[in-house]
Write an enzyme that holds these catalytic residues in place. Structure first.
Site, PDB file in Angstrom:
ATOM      1  CB  SER A   1       5.297  -2.365   2.199  1.00 31.14           C
ATOM      2  OG  SER A   1       5.920  -2.814   0.796  1.00 31.14           O
ATOM      3  CB  SER A   2       9.174   1.584  -0.683  1.00 28.04           C
ATOM      4  OG  SER A   2       9.768   2.037   0.552  1.00 28.04           O
ATOM      5  CG  MET A   3       6.722   3.271  -4.921  1.00 32.04           C
ATOM      6  SD  MET A   3       5.818   4.911  -5.681  1.00 32.04           S
ATOM      7  CE  MET A   3       5.256   4.255  -7.153  1.00 32.04           C
TER       8      MET A   3
END
Length: 364
Positions: free
Chosen positions: A78-80
């Site tokens: 999950s990307s920032m």
């Protein structure tokens, strides 16, 4: 960056709703992950990690690694949040737009698109069966019913074309032709892009009626590679090359390792890759190879000084090519990613500086 137009989606589709019980928290601006955190064992730490502006790894080694420590290679994350909304901002969706997403992942980005545009306008492609199944479950629980397709994202989803927008949550070294042909003229493709050597940024490409596409990079990024394009670099062998031509350089190996340096070098020398051999007391040797393994070079760093030892072997001068590439970048004013752009035409990828008429030189 979260903007006002994406705030309702952010509030309606919170990140924690799309996180698995087992996560490996990362750090903003870095690629190192912490040990596994289980929601069932430490819910407070899990909650804190999920609501931090940092990437979170949710799968290692295509699911083969499940232990408490980190695996060899992260394969889903999950990307920032700031990166998620920066890319969604670059996508610049309008009411009624149809969007193709490459890489469903946890489903959070998909859910944000569904809330903004309606599920009927979102198609998401995921190559990993387990990841796709889990994301679909989370999406349905959140009231989202996009078309989720299990398959290779490199091929897009032609049955739903043409799309107004395409967004990739994985990086590429070559933008798949299908993403361009499945985008209507005037549509936009947003994808992380980077050369073999390293360095990566998000490209925002506008597709023209003749099948070409062009646009600027909007900022640095660090995404997992599209599975179809994972870097498969040749092994360099346990024994390092011997002999070679010896010289000295004023360019420190420590001054060519920033993300923008690696990008500028990699664009100019497309078949270059490197290995770092650590030594004692912080010293190291930077090894350079070409993907055909015809040549090699090594530069030694053992603290700040005015000259550094270089040894090279093979028909090419790889350190010379790296040094020339770095000096080109330096003489242009040390440009950041925002001054670079990418154009696609006739199967060719051309990186340019400031304007498409100023291509970056290619040295190999």
């Amino acid at each position: 960056m979260l903007t006002e137009d994406w705030l309702p989606a952010y509030e309606a589709m919170p990140r924690h709703q799309f996180m698995p019980d087992a996560i490996w928290p990362g750090r903003a601006g870095g690629n190192r992950q912490s040990a596994r955190v289980l929601r069932t064992e430490d819910p407070d730490l899990w909650w804190e990690a999920v609501h931090r502006d940092a990437p979170i790894t949710t799968q290692w080694d295509d699911g083969r690694h499940t232990g408490p420590n980190t695996g060899r290679a992260p394969t889903c994350s999950s990307s920032m949040p700031t990166m998620v909304f920066t890319m969604l901002g670059a996508l610049d969706v309008r009411p009624g737009d149809r969007v193709l997403e490459i890489g469903t992942g946890t489903g959070w980005n998909t859910a944000l698109l569904c809330h903004r545009l309606g599920s009927a306008n979102v198609v998401s492609v995921e190559v990993d069966a387990t990841t796709a199944r889990q994301a679909r479950t989370r999406l349905h629980a959140a009231g989202c019913t996009p078309l989720t397709h299990l398959g290779d994202g490199a091929g897009g989803h032609p049955e739903g074309a043409a799309y107004d927008r395409v967004i990739a949550t994985c990086s590429v070294g070559r933008v798949p032709e299908a993403w361009i042909t499945q985008t209507r003229p005037g549509g936009v493709v947003v994808t992380p892009w980077g050369p073999t050597y390293g360095g990566e940024a998000v490209a925002r490409l506008t597709v023209a009626g003749d099948g070409t596409a062009s646009g600027r990079f909007v900022g640095s990024s660090a995404f997992m590679r599209l599975r179809d394009q994972r870097k498969r670099l040749p092994p360099t062998g346990a024994e390092q090359p011997g002999g070679g031509r010896r010289s000295r350089t004023a360019l420190s190996p420590d001054d060519v390792g920033d993300w923008i340096h690696m990008f500028a070098i990699g664009v100019q020398v497309p078949d270059l890759f490197c290995r770092v051999e650590p030594g004692q007391d912080g010293a190291y040797r930077l090894w350079l190879f070409d993907t055909g393994l015809t040549s090699w070079a090594v530069a030694a760093w053992a603290g700040e000084r005015t000259e550094f030892a270089v040894t090279q072997g093979g028909p090419r001068s790889l350190w010379g090519e790296l040094e020339a590439s770095w000096h080109w970048w330096d003489t242009q004013g040390g440009p950041g990613f925002e001054r670079f752009g990418l154009s696609l035409a006739d199967g060719n990828h051309t990186v340019w500086l400031d304007e498409p008429s100023h291509p970056v030189p290619v040295r190999a």
